[in-house]
Design a protein around this motif. Structure first.
Motif, PDB file in Angstrom:
ATOM      1  N   ASN A   1       0.817  -1.217   0.000  1.00  0.00           N
ATOM      2  CA  ASN A   1       0.000   0.000   0.000  1.00  0.00           C
ATOM      3  C   ASN A   1       0.849   1.266   0.000  1.00  0.00           C
ATOM      4  N   ASP A   2       2.172   1.128  -0.071  1.00  0.00           N
ATOM      5  CA  ASP A   2       3.035   2.307  -0.190  1.00  0.00           C
ATOM      6  C   ASP A   2       2.872   2.929  -1.571  1.00  0.00           C
ATOM      7  N   VAL A   3       2.798   4.246  -1.604  1.00  0.00           N
ATOM      8  CA  VAL A   3       2.696   4.983  -2.870  1.00  0.00           C
ATOM      9  C   VAL A   3       3.737   6.096  -2.862  1.00  0.00           C
ATOM     10  N   PRO A   4       4.100   6.616  -4.033  1.00  0.00           N
ATOM     11  CA  PRO A   4       5.054   7.729  -4.081  1.00  0.00           C
ATOM     12  C   PRO A   4       4.499   8.949  -3.347  1.00  0.00           C
ATOM     13  N   GLY A   5       5.355   9.596  -2.597  1.00  0.00           N
ATOM     14  CA  GLY A   5       4.952  10.794  -1.866  1.00  0.00           C
ATOM     15  C   GLY A   5       5.822  11.973  -2.241  1.00  0.00           C
ATOM     16  N   THR A   6       5.448  13.129  -1.760  1.00  0.00           N
ATOM     17  CA  THR A   6       6.220  14.339  -2.013  1.00  0.00           C
ATOM     18  C   THR A   6       6.160  15.241  -0.792  1.00  0.00           C
ATOM     19  N   PHE A   7       7.250  15.964  -0.548  1.00  0.00           N
ATOM     20  CA  PHE A   7       7.324  16.890   0.569  1.00  0.00           C
ATOM     21  C   PHE A   7       7.126  18.313   0.061  1.00  0.00           C
ATOM     22  N   GLN A   8       6.259  19.067   0.734  1.00  0.00           N
ATOM     23  CA  GLN A   8       6.065  20.465   0.386  1.00  0.00           C
ATOM     24  C   GLN A   8       7.322  21.261   0.752  1.00  0.00           C
TER      25      GLN A   8
ATOM     26  N   TYR B   1      13.396  22.788  22.482  1.00  0.00           N
ATOM     27  CA  TYR B   1      13.501  21.581  21.682  1.00  0.00           C
ATOM     28  C   TYR B   1      14.966  21.399  21.298  1.00  0.00           C
ATOM     29  N   SER B   2      15.282  20.237  20.726  1.00  0.00           N
ATOM     30  CA  SER B   2      16.638  19.960  20.249  1.00  0.00           C
ATOM     31  C   SER B   2      16.698  20.240  18.752  1.00  0.00           C
ATOM     32  N   ARG B   3      17.286  21.349  18.410  1.00  0.00           N
ATOM     33  CA  ARG B   3      17.375  21.734  17.003  1.00  0.00           C
ATOM     34  C   ARG B   3      18.220  20.731  16.211  1.00  0.00           C
ATOM     35  N   ARG B   4      19.353  20.321  16.783  1.00  0.00           N
ATOM     36  CA  ARG B   4      20.243  19.400  16.097  1.00  0.00           C
ATOM     37  C   ARG B   4      19.547  18.065  15.812  1.00  0.00           C
ATOM     38  N   ALA B   5      18.844  17.513  16.827  1.00  0.00           N
ATOM     39  CA  ALA B   5      18.172  16.228  16.647  1.00  0.00           C
ATOM     40  C   ALA B   5      17.062  16.320  15.599  1.00  0.00           C
ATOM     41  N   LEU B   6      16.338  17.427  15.585  1.00  0.00           N
ATOM     42  CA  LEU B   6      15.261  17.592  14.605  1.00  0.00           C
ATOM     43  C   LEU B   6      15.812  17.689  13.194  1.00  0.00           C
ATOM     44  N   ILE B   7      16.879  18.449  12.998  1.00  0.00           N
ATOM     45  CA  ILE B   7      17.460  18.591  11.662  1.00  0.00           C
ATOM     46  C   ILE B   7      18.018  17.260  11.177  1.00  0.00           C
ATOM     47  N   GLU B   8      18.647  16.514  12.072  1.00  0.00           N
ATOM     48  CA  GLU B   8      19.183  15.208  11.689  1.00  0.00           C
ATOM     49  C   GLU B   8      18.063  14.252  11.289  1.00  0.00           C
ATOM     50  N   PHE B   9      16.985  14.238  12.069  1.00  0.00           N
ATOM     51  CA  PHE B   9      15.845  13.382  11.723  1.00  0.00           C
ATOM     52  C   PHE B   9      15.256  13.790  10.380  1.00  0.00           C
ATOM     53  N   SER B  10      15.076  15.080  10.166  1.00  0.00           N
ATOM     54  CA  SER B  10      14.475  15.563   8.927  1.00  0.00           C
ATOM     55  C   SER B  10      15.332  15.207   7.718  1.00  0.00           C
ATOM     56  N   ASN B  11      16.644  15.375   7.842  1.00  0.00           N
ATOM     57  CA  ASN B  11      17.527  15.053   6.721  1.00  0.00           C
ATOM     58  C   ASN B  11      17.440  13.576   6.345  1.00  0.00           C
ATOM     59  N   ASN B  12      17.350  12.705   7.332  1.00  0.00           N
ATOM     60  CA  ASN B  12      17.217  11.272   7.058  1.00  0.00           C
ATOM     61  C   ASN B  12      15.832  10.925   6.510  1.00  0.00           C
ATOM     62  N   TYR B  13      14.806  11.489   7.135  1.00  0.00           N
ATOM     63  CA  TYR B  13      13.432  11.122   6.800  1.00  0.00           C
ATOM     64  C   TYR B  13      13.064  11.551   5.384  1.00  0.00           C
ATOM     65  N   ARG B  14      13.547  12.702   4.950  1.00  0.00           N
ATOM     66  CA  ARG B  14      13.178  13.231   3.639  1.00  0.00           C
ATOM     67  C   ARG B  14      13.853  12.488   2.491  1.00  0.00           C
TER      68      ARG B  14
END
Length: 446
Positions: free
Chosen positions: A299-306, A328-341
């Protein structure tokens, strides 16, 4: 609940106190075993009246501070306080009819929870859904045991029920302590919360080049982290049919039959903007309903990030709820975002806009209460906060079914109350303390 608290206290606190956590789990589970055995042998030594009085006091405090809650938090606190009050009265009544009512209430509660667990696991098929099927079956069996006359006497229903809860919570605490012990150096406590397959996906990714954003130092004055929520009712083009719970957590339908499911996004300008959409609209016809609800790879489909919030607003509309974090932890959020995207995959029930925001928010909360963790009094005050219990219940429901914009909104609001100091703690927000105990009115921007 313990996992969320450990995430907030940070990895240094977790690594240094894991043995205390494990020891507490063993002692708590052993005490629960004794309490349960007390309900089986017929000679009841459990201090039932003292427990009833404590439960009555806790329910009164919960009902007293419920009016200071925001949105669904208020309803949850009223519900919890009301149930606890009713159960406490039945315990203190201490007669045959009250014992019978308690057995029915506890049995029915476990029956409903077990049935929902089995149903959601079978329909959604989230990772480890088979384990949830076994857990749901055990809950149904326990419900039948509570309402049966043997081997438990009606007068021992409470001690048997409480003992079982203590055993399960003690076992889970020991399991968490074991996972904490295995945390590698250089990692974060977010590993205790994030789905294991999500973590494995990140490990499969090629190493990234060092980014300038990753070298950013945590500053005392940070840009606000904003959780944007487009509620189903707020994004509907016309007046919606009044269905409070369904409209808030699933979808809203207007008079023309148009369905609105809402949306969620997370913004840390200018470094991070997480807003995941499917590239093509997903078929939500009744014939395909149960198929697309399954959180399986087919059920996975192609996605896109705004790209950013301004672009999303220009193409659609402004969010109608904003939950703002300053700690919040800015470093942890940026690291997660870079991997997740790096993987723009969309799944309606498992990797959607709401789950993306929930996981990113949890990554950003890593260690934000590290200063409080240095004082045991502050640790205990945090563990006793009603919002921590609410956050745990919301997360549990979302992980066994699906994250929705409504659940993300409730989760973010609960975490914000925990993370950000309030002028008055929960025990000072009771109505009879007078005008000084009143809270500020609710706002759309929390």
């Amino acid at each position: 609940m313990i996992q969320i608290a450990l995430l907030l206290f940070g990895v240094e606190f977790v690594r240094s106190k894991f043995w205390i956590l494990g020891l507490m789990g063993i002692l708590w589970g052993s005490l629960g075993l004794g309490v349960m055995y007390d309900g089986l042998d017929g000679a009841l030594y459990f201090p039932m009246r003292a427990f009833g009085l404590m439960l009555l006091l806790e329910s009164i405090v919960t009902l007293s501070v419920a009016s200071s809650g925001v949105g669904t938090q208020r309803a949850v606190l009223y519900f919890k306080g009301g149930i606890f009050f009713f159960v406490a009265v039945l315990i203190l009544a201490n007669n045959v009819y009250s014992h019978l009512l308690l057995a029915i209430i506890f049995g029915l509660t476990y029956f409903v929870i077990g049935l929902l667990t089995i149903s959601s696991a079978w329909v959604v098929r989230f990772p480890h859904w088979r384990s949830s099927l076994i857990s749901g079956g055990a809950q149904l069996a326990f419900a039948g045991l509570l309402v049966s006359p043997y081997p438990i006497a009606l007068s021992a229903t409470v001690s048997f029920f409480l003992g079982a809860l203590m055993i399960v919570s003690g076992f889970n605490t020991v399991r968490i302590a074991h996972r904490v012990r295995r945390l590698r150096h250089g990692t974060s406590t977010f590993e205790l919360l994030e789905p294991r397959d999500l973590l494995s996906d990140f490990k499969k990714l090629p190493p990234q080049k060092p980014l300038e954003a990753r070298q950013e130092q945590e500053s005392e004055f940070q840009d606000p982290l904003i959780v944007h929520i487009w509620t189903p009712e707020g994004t509907a083009g016309a007046t919606t049919i009044p269905r409070p719970i369904i409209n808030r957590y699933i979808a809203a339908v207007d008079a023309q039959g148009v369905i609105s499911t809402g949306h969620a996004a997370l913004e840390l300008s200018p470094s991070v903007y997480l807003s995941l959409y499917p590239v093509a609209d997903i078929d939500r016809s009744p014939a395909e309903f149960f198929r697309i609800l399954k959180a399986t790879r087919n059920n996975d489909v192609p996605g896109t990030f705004q790209p950013d919030y301004a672009t999303e607003v220009a193409n659609w509309c402004d969010s109608d709820r904003k939950i703002v974090f300053h700690h919040y932890s800015r470093r942890a959020l940026i690291e997660f975002s870079n991997n997740y995207r790096q993987q723009a995959t969309y799944n309606l029930t498992y990797r959607n806009c709401s789950s993306s925001v929930a996981f990113a928010l949890e990554a950003s909360m890593d260690g934000v209460l590290s200063e409080r963790s240095r004082r045991w009094r502050s640790v205990l005050q945090t563990l006793l906060m009603p919002e921590l219990w609410i956050a745990a219940q919301v997360r549990k429901r979302a992980m066994t079914m699906a994250w929705t914009p409504g659940l993300v909104m409730d989760y973010a609001r609960a975490l914000r109350v925990i993370v950000h100091p309030v002028p008055r703690p929960w025990f000072q927000r009771i109505p009879w303390r007078g005008a000084s105990a009143r809270t500020l009115p609710d706002k759309k921007q929390d």
